[in-house]
Write an enzyme that holds these catalytic residues in place. Structure first.
Site, PDB file in Angstrom:
ATOM      1  N   GLY A 109       0.797  -1.213   0.000  1.00 34.69           N
ATOM      2  CA  GLY A 109       0.000   0.000   0.000  1.00 34.69           C
ATOM      3  C   GLY A 109       0.831   1.265   0.000  1.00 34.69           C
ATOM      4  O   GLY A 109       0.596   2.186  -0.772  1.00 34.69           O
ATOM      5  N   GLN A 110       1.827   1.309   0.863  1.00 34.45           N
ATOM      6  CA  GLN A 110       2.577   2.555   1.027  1.00 34.45           C
ATOM      7  C   GLN A 110       3.753   2.633   0.062  1.00 34.45           C
ATOM      8  O   GLN A 110       4.311   1.619  -0.326  1.00 34.45           O
ATOM      9  CB  GLN A 110       3.085   2.664   2.459  1.00 34.45           C
ATOM     10  CG  GLN A 110       1.973   2.746   3.474  1.00 34.45           C
ATOM     11  CD  GLN A 110       2.523   3.085   4.836  1.00 34.45           C
ATOM     12  OE1 GLN A 110       2.754   4.240   5.141  1.00 34.45           O
ATOM     13  NE2 GLN A 110       2.755   2.079   5.650  1.00 34.45           N
TER      14      GLN A 110
END
Ligand code: SF4
Lengths: 104, 913
Positions: free
Chosen positions: B450-451
């Site tokens: 996600g990051q």
């Protein structure tokens, strides 16, 4: 002033109809289309980034649009207040404080 | 005049766009583009927002960013950006940008109950130091903590990791990536013995079957999604499967949509494994040569506190599951036990231990997962017939098993934020390994992130409480010794006791075992579940919390000191994406006001301490390790002096501005005229980002994690490189001889990861021979059973609540939400609910309701339509909505192995407000 170049994908059979619905959105111009590849090139113009994002979401939500991708984004000083990145854009940063927190 | 200028800009932008899409560009438009851009300076960078890691180009003019575009030469995104791309050039210029330190003061002095008042950096560091010394003196290395980030640049993470672990001798440093990636990491370790995926994004163009497990890629990974849709549309034979707990946008193009109940992904994967065996489809040569079978204990709890001392009265029944679990019908069958059996959770302390089993044992493990059993358990949509659902499961198994098909499985938070997150990750590898569809172009289980730098910073640099750079682990004496060697610090400086993981740091603040905490590039008080506890801990306990931030989020508001941070393109940086691609960028514009890079903050803070403050003996309650006296870190000062250190050396000098690093000079030609505000402010003529890169490179060299030189990433034609970079060449598919030089010649496939590669032997019930047996070069195929969620809907809390990150809701547009009056009248955030569930509660669209769990409640507006179609019995509320602080409601269970929180399921009730 914000102007973006956006690539829109659809199935070949829908290119024409998607082009029509795109043109109906305020600030959108269709510059080129390739039926075989199912691709359209559009520009989107809006007074603020937020309005630009709204327009983008509108494009993405059109029937038969399977993908809409940003290619280039140009902006001029618009005096807009961007408090932070809008919270529905998936970020861990820069949210303002919800009312719910203020009773603490 | 104005109009024509606009038209001119438009045709220029249309020209760039057409160029990227591959449509012809008129000569006139091309000329317009050249004219418009003639004063701009373009430079390459990386998108700030997600783990896809799209390349972007940034145009600056007179110290400001004027335009951004998808980088046409970036292999990840080939000139495209998603909607978030708009903000890359804009996020720095918000009105409420923090530009000076703010501290809570009363009568000119720090006071926890005071108001935020602007202070100088000097005052800010003074108070930070005073509070640090107070806590460290009383509680030692365990009393201080750091919330790090998967949005840290690699250099920032590296420096803070070193400051905490080598300087403060504390392992209480953990990133928010814990809550997004940790289960993926735990499974990479247990299955392959090394972290991060074998494949890369090109798998999309090589495969003909893509299975999305609880990953709404249309919204979460839009650029990869564009590649997937292109592939699907251009290849009639290509199939896309979307497994999800409710209908989402990714279903639009999916050939098969499977809606399942929370946690039953564990059962569905075992059904596939059972089918592979039943259809005699196990790839025997692959499995015999490359794999062993394994399992571990089932009674591992749910990662909650062991005691109910801090639980609210209503929470106690859920917390009790940490101690004892009564098996329901499904779990009993799935674990070959009796319904109603009460199972004491005996393995909560060491949930990750595992042992080898035989293929026959494995087969016996998956035997209960018949189509009938799994379909009845897993069917998520009450309105779908069981026969249709069974048929879908069968089709799913067909797609995996078909020998002519290549298969890629994708997942993100759906697997990772899961009470059995490590297991469900392991199961995905289980099926790919059984079929031999792994580590080959177009074949593989692919864990997405996600990051933007969950991989590059959190995982590779090892900014976790149990890790050190390049796959090294805190409890491993050899790994500590190697790290001490690279860092040129005395033996036994590093603390062998694993520190507190993210959730535990918050619990430590609640019970007072941590009293000083610093947050960089993340927002724990907004993003961590069961937030009421943590907000109270921060505001009502005697502690000191520092938040480095660019904008005032919830965490800044609960802090005692806010430090204004430079943002992404205001500093030099580097990120690592989900396909092992490392990318770096230069500072493009200066930070505003007093804002400073997090790296500068770290280095300045380090100047305030001396070696003698930390390298004497330190008390660490609970420390127990070979070669260490119990509860104590040894005095290493004498050894340090032999290495040439003085007790009076500052941490800055000893750890950062070392003689070697000072040789890496700023300015440097690689900057090509770009500034570096951190080097300039430090003023001692070195280039910290480059120096740290050189230091950091040593850790992975020759260990399968090789990185290229700093300048290489900045070279004009490079768009990031996928590690390991060996002899200047990146590796596209790991463990595959054709692509990966680390594989022994002639081996074909070799899973050469080194961790956990000698384990005991046993059967499904436990260990029979504790002597560790080597499985070098092989991967493990785990049997993991279905386990029921810790909290399920019951008579009082009768709905599932699922939360997630992104949601398209343009009814409640960003614009309207910015108008305060409107905002107060109608909270913009919504709760998605099935129309029948709404009706049963006398609710209609737009009604205001309370959504309440055992832990807290918030007010939301009802939404029954939209693109996300709820199944009956489940409601959905997005996380990052400023109107609704849903983490007051969510449950803070974690995967007991990975310690990653499960945001995806808890029980709530909904009633009219
Ligand atoms: S997909 Fe991710 S990396 Fe790419 S533009 Fe969107 S947010 Fe940025």
């Amino acid at each position: 002033m914000n102007i973006s170049g956006i690539s829109v994908s659809t199935r070949p059979e829908w290119v024409e109809s998607v082009a029509q619905s795109l043109s109906a959105i305020k600030g959108v111009e269709v510059h080129a289309a390739d039926v075989r590849a199912g691709k359209l090139v559009v520009t989107l113009e809006a007074p603020t980034v937020s309005a630009e994002v709204e327009g983008f979401k509108r494009i993405r939500a059109l029937p038969h649009v399977v993908a809409a991708d940003l290619v280039q984004h140009y902006f001029e000083e618009d005096g807009e207040i961007i408090h932070a990145i809008p919270d529905d854009l998936d970020t861990l940063e820069g949210v303002s404080v919800p009312d719910a927190l203020k009773d603490h | 005049m104005q109009l024509s200028r606009r038209e001119f800009i438009k045709s220029s932008i249309a020209a760039s766009t057409a160029g990227v899409v591959g449509l012809p560009v008129s000569r006139l438009a091309a000329a317009a583009a050249a004219e418009l851009e003639k004063d701009w300076k373009w430079d390459k960078a990386v998108c700030r927002f997600c783990g896809t890691g799209c390349g972007i180009q940034i145009a600056t003019h007179q110290g400001r960013i004027v335009a951004t575009k998808g980088d046409p030469d970036a292999p990840v995104n080939r000139g495209l950006n998603c909607i978030k791309g708009y903000f890359n050039g804009k996020i720095m210029y918000g009105k409420d940008r923090l530009t000076q330190p703010l501290m809570r003061l009363k009568d000119g002095k720090f006071d926890k109950k005071g108001q935020f008042v602007p202070v100088t950096w000097e005052q800010a560091f003074d108070e930070m130091e005073r509070q640090f010394r107070k806590t460290y003196a009383a509680q030692g290395p365990n009393g201080v903590a750091m919330f790090g980030s998967g949005q840290w640049t690699i250099h920032e993470g590296y420096a803070m990791n070193k400051l905490f672990k080598a300087g403060f001798r504390s392992n209480n440093l953990d990133p928010n990536a814990r809550n997004c990636m940790a289960s993926a990491v735990a499974a990479f370790y247990s299955v392959f013995g090394t972290d991060e995926p074998a494949g890369n994004y090109d798998d999309i163009e090589y495969t003909d079957t893509m299975v999305l497990w609880g990953a709404n890629m249309a919204e979460m990974h839009p650029i990869l999604w564009s590649r997937i849709t292109d592939r699907r549309l251009a290849h009639a034979n290509c199939r896309v499967v979307n497994l999800t707990t409710f209908r989402n946008m990714s279903s639009d193009i999916a050939d098969l949509e499977i809606v399942f109940k929370p946690n039953t992904d564990l059962a569905i994967q075992n059904y596939i494994a059972r089918e592979i065996i039943a259809r005699d489809a196990v790839n025997k040569p692959f499995v015999e040569k490359n794999c062993v079978f394994a399992t571990g204990p089932y009674d591992i709890g749910y990662g909650m506190r062991a005691t109910d001392k801090y639980a609210y009265p209503a929470e106690k029944d859920t917390q009790a599951k940490e101690v004892k679990v009564k098996l329901d019908k499904w779990e009993a069958i799935a674990q070959r036990r009796k319904e109603g059996d009460v199972v004491e959770q005996k393995n909560t302390a060491d949930p990750a231990r595992h042992w080898m089993i035989s293929f026959e044992d494995f087969k016996q493990g998956v035997e209960p997962y018949t189509l009938d059993f799994v379909a009845e358990l897993a069917k998520g949509d009450p309105d779908e017939s069981l026969d249709i659902f069974k048929n879908k499961l069968r089709q799913l198994a067909d797609l995996y098993i078909d020998p002519k098909r290549k298969v890629v499985s994708f997942w993100t938070m759906g697997f990772n934020q899961h009470q059995r997150g490590t297991w469900v990750n392991e199961q995905c590898y289980m099926n790919h390994l059984l079929l031999g569809k792994q580590s080959m172009p177009g074949n593989g289980a692919f864990s997405l992130t996600g990051q933007p730098s969950a991989c590059g910073t959190a995982r590779e640099v090892g900014t976790f409480s149990h890790r050190l750079p390049a796959d090294r682990l805190i409890p491993n004496p050899q790994h500590r010794a190697e790290t001490e060697g690279y860092w040129k610090i005395p033996a036994k400086t590093l603390n062998p006791k694993v520190g507190s993981f993210y959730a535990k740091i918050l619990r430590d603040l609640e019970d007072g075992s941590v009293k000083w905490a610093w947050v960089q590039v993340n927002n724990p008080w907004h993003t961590h579940p069961n937030a009421n506890h943590w907000i109270r801990a921060a505001r009502e306990q005697d502690n000191f919390i520092i938040v480095s931030e660019a904008y005032p989020g919830i965490s800044a508001k609960v802090a005692d000191l806010i430090l204004p941070s430079a943002m992404i393109y205001e500093k030099w940086g580097g990120y690592g994406n989900a396909e092992r691609r490392t990318q770096q960028w230069r500072q493009q514009v200066p930070p505003p006001g007093q804002a400073r890079g997090d790296l500068w903050q770290t280095l300045e803070f380090a100047k305030r301490f001396k070696l003698k403050d930390f390298w004497g003996a330190q008390k660490v309650p609970g420390l127990k390790a070979d070669g260490f006296a119990d509860n104590t870190l040894p005095d290493v000062m004498a050894d340090a002096q032999k290495l040439g250190y003085s007790p009076e050396d500052s941490l800055y000098k000893a750890l950062f501005a070392t003689p070697e690093n000072l040789k890496v000079k700023w300015p440097d030609a690689v900057a090509k005229g770009h500034d570096n505000h951190i080097a300039t402010l430090l003023g001692d003529g070195w280039f910290p980002e480059k120096a740290f890169w050189i230091e950091y490179q040593q850790f992975g060299k020759g260990k399968g994690k090789d990185l290229a030189d700093f300048d290489v990433y900045h070279a004009d034609k490079v768009r990031g490189l996928k590690w390991p970079v060996v002899n200047g060449k990146e590796v596209a598919w790991r463990f595959n001889e054709q692509y990966d030089p680390y594989v022994t010649k002639g081996a074909g496939i070799e899973f050469y990861g080194k961790l956990f590669k000698a384990i005991p032997t046993g059967n499904l019930d436990g260990v029979t021979d504790p002597a560790p047996k080597s499985l070098a070069g092989k991967a493990k195929i785990f049997f993991r059973p279905y386990a029921a969620p810790a909290e399920q809907p019951d008579a009082s809390y009768n709905l599932w609540l699922c939360t997630g990150r992104v949601l398209e809701h343009w009814h409640s547009g960003t614009m309207t939400r910015r108008v305060p009056e409107l905002h107060r009248a109608v909270p913009a955030a919504v709760m998605w609910i099935h129309p029948t569930d709404a009706e049963a509660r006398g609710l209609k669209r737009n009604d205001l309701v309370w959504i309440e769990s055992r832990r807290g409640k918030v007010k939301v507006r009802v939404e029954t339509g939209g693109r996300n179609k709820m199944v009956k019995g489940t409601v959905y509320v997005p996380f990052f909505d400023e109107g609704v602080f849903i983490n007051r409601v969510t449950l803070d269970t974690t995967c007991p192995i990975s310690k990653e929180s499960d945001y995806k399921k808890c029980a709530v009730k909904v009633y009219k407000a």
